[in-house]
Design an enzyme around this catalytic site. Structure first.
Site, PDB file in Angstrom:
ATOM      1  N   HIS A   1     -10.517  -2.550   5.489  1.00  0.00           N
ATOM      2  CA  HIS A   1     -10.459  -1.427   6.436  1.00  0.00           C
ATOM      3  C   HIS A   1     -11.541  -1.565   7.499  1.00  0.00           C
ATOM      4  O   HIS A   1     -12.722  -1.635   7.180  1.00  0.00           O
ATOM      5  CB  HIS A   1     -10.575  -0.055   5.780  1.00  0.00           C
ATOM      6  CG  HIS A   1      -9.779   0.985   6.550  1.00  0.00           C
ATOM      7  ND1 HIS A   1     -10.227   1.520   7.729  1.00  0.00           N
ATOM      8  CD2 HIS A   1      -8.556   1.501   6.335  1.00  0.00           C
ATOM      9  CE1 HIS A   1      -9.304   2.355   8.184  1.00  0.00           C
ATOM     10  NE2 HIS A   1      -8.282   2.349   7.373  1.00  0.00           N
TER      11      HIS A   1
ATOM     12  N   THR B   1      -5.682   5.321   7.245  1.00  0.00           N
ATOM     13  CA  THR B   1      -6.182   5.820   5.957  1.00  0.00           C
ATOM     14  C   THR B   1      -7.667   6.165   6.106  1.00  0.00           C
ATOM     15  O   THR B   1      -8.480   5.290   6.370  1.00  0.00           O
ATOM     16  CB  THR B   1      -5.996   4.741   4.865  1.00  0.00           C
ATOM     17  OG1 THR B   1      -4.703   4.179   5.017  1.00  0.00           O
ATOM     18  CG2 THR B   1      -6.128   5.343   3.491  1.00  0.00           C
TER      19      THR B   1
ATOM     20  N   GLU C   1      -9.905  -1.817  -4.397  1.00  0.00           N
ATOM     21  CA  GLU C   1     -10.153  -2.298  -3.039  1.00  0.00           C
ATOM     22  C   GLU C   1     -11.223  -1.398  -2.456  1.00  0.00           C
ATOM     23  O   GLU C   1     -11.026  -0.180  -2.324  1.00  0.00           O
ATOM     24  CB  GLU C   1      -8.882  -2.258  -2.170  1.00  0.00           C
ATOM     25  CG  GLU C   1      -9.179  -2.759  -0.748  1.00  0.00           C
ATOM     26  CD  GLU C   1      -7.942  -2.837   0.137  1.00  0.00           C
ATOM     27  OE1 GLU C   1      -6.819  -3.038  -0.383  1.00  0.00           O
ATOM     28  OE2 GLU C   1      -8.112  -2.684   1.367  1.00  0.00           O
TER      29      GLU C   1
ATOM     30  N   GLU D   1       0.865  -1.188   0.000  1.00  0.00           N
ATOM     31  CA  GLU D   1       0.000   0.000   0.000  1.00  0.00           C
ATOM     32  C   GLU D   1       0.890   1.222   0.000  1.00  0.00           C
ATOM     33  O   GLU D   1       1.855   1.288   0.772  1.00  0.00           O
ATOM     34  CB  GLU D   1      -0.847   0.038   1.280  1.00  0.00           C
ATOM     35  CG  GLU D   1      -1.910  -1.002   1.352  1.00  0.00           C
ATOM     36  CD  GLU D   1      -2.637  -0.918   2.690  1.00  0.00           C
ATOM     37  OE1 GLU D   1      -2.448   0.049   3.451  1.00  0.00           O
ATOM     38  OE2 GLU D   1      -3.386  -1.850   2.972  1.00  0.00           O
TER      39      GLU D   1
HETATM   40  N1  PXP Z   1      -6.736  -1.736   3.230  1.00  0.00           N
HETATM   41  C1  PXP Z   1      -6.140  -0.522   3.138  1.00  0.00           C
HETATM   42  C2  PXP Z   1      -5.998   0.082   1.795  1.00  0.00           C
HETATM   43  C3  PXP Z   1      -5.608   0.126   4.272  1.00  0.00           C
HETATM   44  O1  PXP Z   1      -5.023   1.329   4.165  1.00  0.00           O
HETATM   45  C4  PXP Z   1      -5.711  -0.518   5.527  1.00  0.00           C
HETATM   46  C5  PXP Z   1      -5.111   0.123   6.733  1.00  0.00           C
HETATM   47  O2  PXP Z   1      -3.735   0.218   6.616  1.00  0.00           O
HETATM   48  C6  PXP Z   1      -6.328  -1.781   5.567  1.00  0.00           C
HETATM   49  C7  PXP Z   1      -6.853  -2.355   4.422  1.00  0.00           C
HETATM   50  C8  PXP Z   1      -6.454  -2.540   6.854  1.00  0.00           C
HETATM   51  O3  PXP Z   1      -7.304  -1.850   7.720  1.00  0.00           O
HETATM   52  P1  PXP Z   1      -7.429  -2.347   9.230  1.00  0.00           P
HETATM   53  O4  PXP Z   1      -6.092  -2.188   9.862  1.00  0.00           O
HETATM   54  O5  PXP Z   1      -8.482  -1.442   9.789  1.00  0.00           O
HETATM   55  O6  PXP Z   1      -7.864  -3.795   9.164  1.00  0.00           O
END
Ligand code: PXP
Length: 235
Positions: A189, A99, A149, A68
């Site tokens: 997320h 994010t 995503e 990412e």
């Molecule tokens: N996907 C993306 C694009 C993210 O920025 C994040 C957080 O870094 C996640 C997934 C994972 O989120 P969480 O830590 O809340 O599970």
């Protein structure tokens, strides 16, 4: 459905003391032993958790790596050198805790298209982290990303059943549109052991990217068990 584990917060803990442990690479190995299908990390501009050397060492693991990163020239240079299987482009603000929203593809379409092409030409799959908004989905196809995503944060944070249902509906509509126009779909997320089940029922979602809830759970049960429990929840 595949499970990608975001191991950023192992590095957050290490950076709290500027120590050499806990090591996110060692944690990633344990995640894989627990059944993870891939490892995700976010190299932030301010290097608040994952460091450049972590990324180099994570790349050497025998697994799919999803990097990412913000859509900047510095990060593109690093991605081209590291060659992860996938780059997920995310918005990045210095002051945010995590994010906060999806990348605005409609606004930054002109800037993103050549960047995406450059990454794809070197064999990296590009995914765009977007809110479940139809215009963002459509524009993701226009800039020729292979994946989106879907940001599940608003669903995860919904305070009432009604709000949660509405957010889920947005995700359903966005993923339906994405499938129709040939985009492949990941989601993530804010997903945890309680709210993940509904997301697993959305057709077309290939992979969930989950970090915080699993790393938090691992403090209690160990990271391998925490990953196994999430694999069980996903089914
Ligand atoms: N996907 C993306 C694009 C993210 O920025 C994040 C957080 O870094 C996640 C997934 C994972 O989120 P969480 O830590 O809340 O599970």
């Amino acid at each position: 459905m595949r499970l990608g584990i975001n191991i950023d917060h192992i590095a957050t803990l290490r950076q709290a003391r500027k120590e050499s442990f806990p090591d996110p690479v060692e944690a990633a190995r344990e995640c894989l032993a627990g059944g993870a299908d891939g490892i995700v990390c976010h190299l932030r501009e301010d290097r608040r958790h994952i460091q450049d050397d972590d990324l180099k060492r994570l790349r050497k693991l025998d697994t799919r790596l999803d990097l990412e990163m913000a859509a900047t020239d510095e990060m593109v240079r690093i991605a081209l050198k590291t060659k992860p299987e996938m780059v997920t482009l995310v918005p990045e603000k210095r002051q945010e805790v995590t994010t906060e929203g999806g990348l605005d593809i409609v606004k930054y379409s002109k800037k993103l298209k050549p960047m995406i092409k450059k990454l794809q030409r070197s064999g990296i799959l590009v995914s765009l982290f977007i809110d479940p908004v139809l215009d963002q989905v459509k524009e993701s196809a226009v800039v020729e990303a292979a994946f989106i995503e879907i940001h599940t944060g608003a669903y995860a944070n919904a305070k009432s059943m009604g709000a949660r249902r509405r957010e889920l509906e947005k995700i359903f509509n966005a993923t339906e549109k994405a499938r129709l126009i040939g985009l492949r779909i990941n989601a993530g997320h804010g997903l945890d052991y309680d709210n993940v089940a509904e997301i697993t029922r959305i057709p077309g979602v290939e992979e969930l990217n989950i970090g915080f809830s699993i790393i938090a759970r691992s403090v209690i049960v160990g990271i391998k068990n925490a990953v196994q429990e999430m694999k069980g929840a996903i089914g």
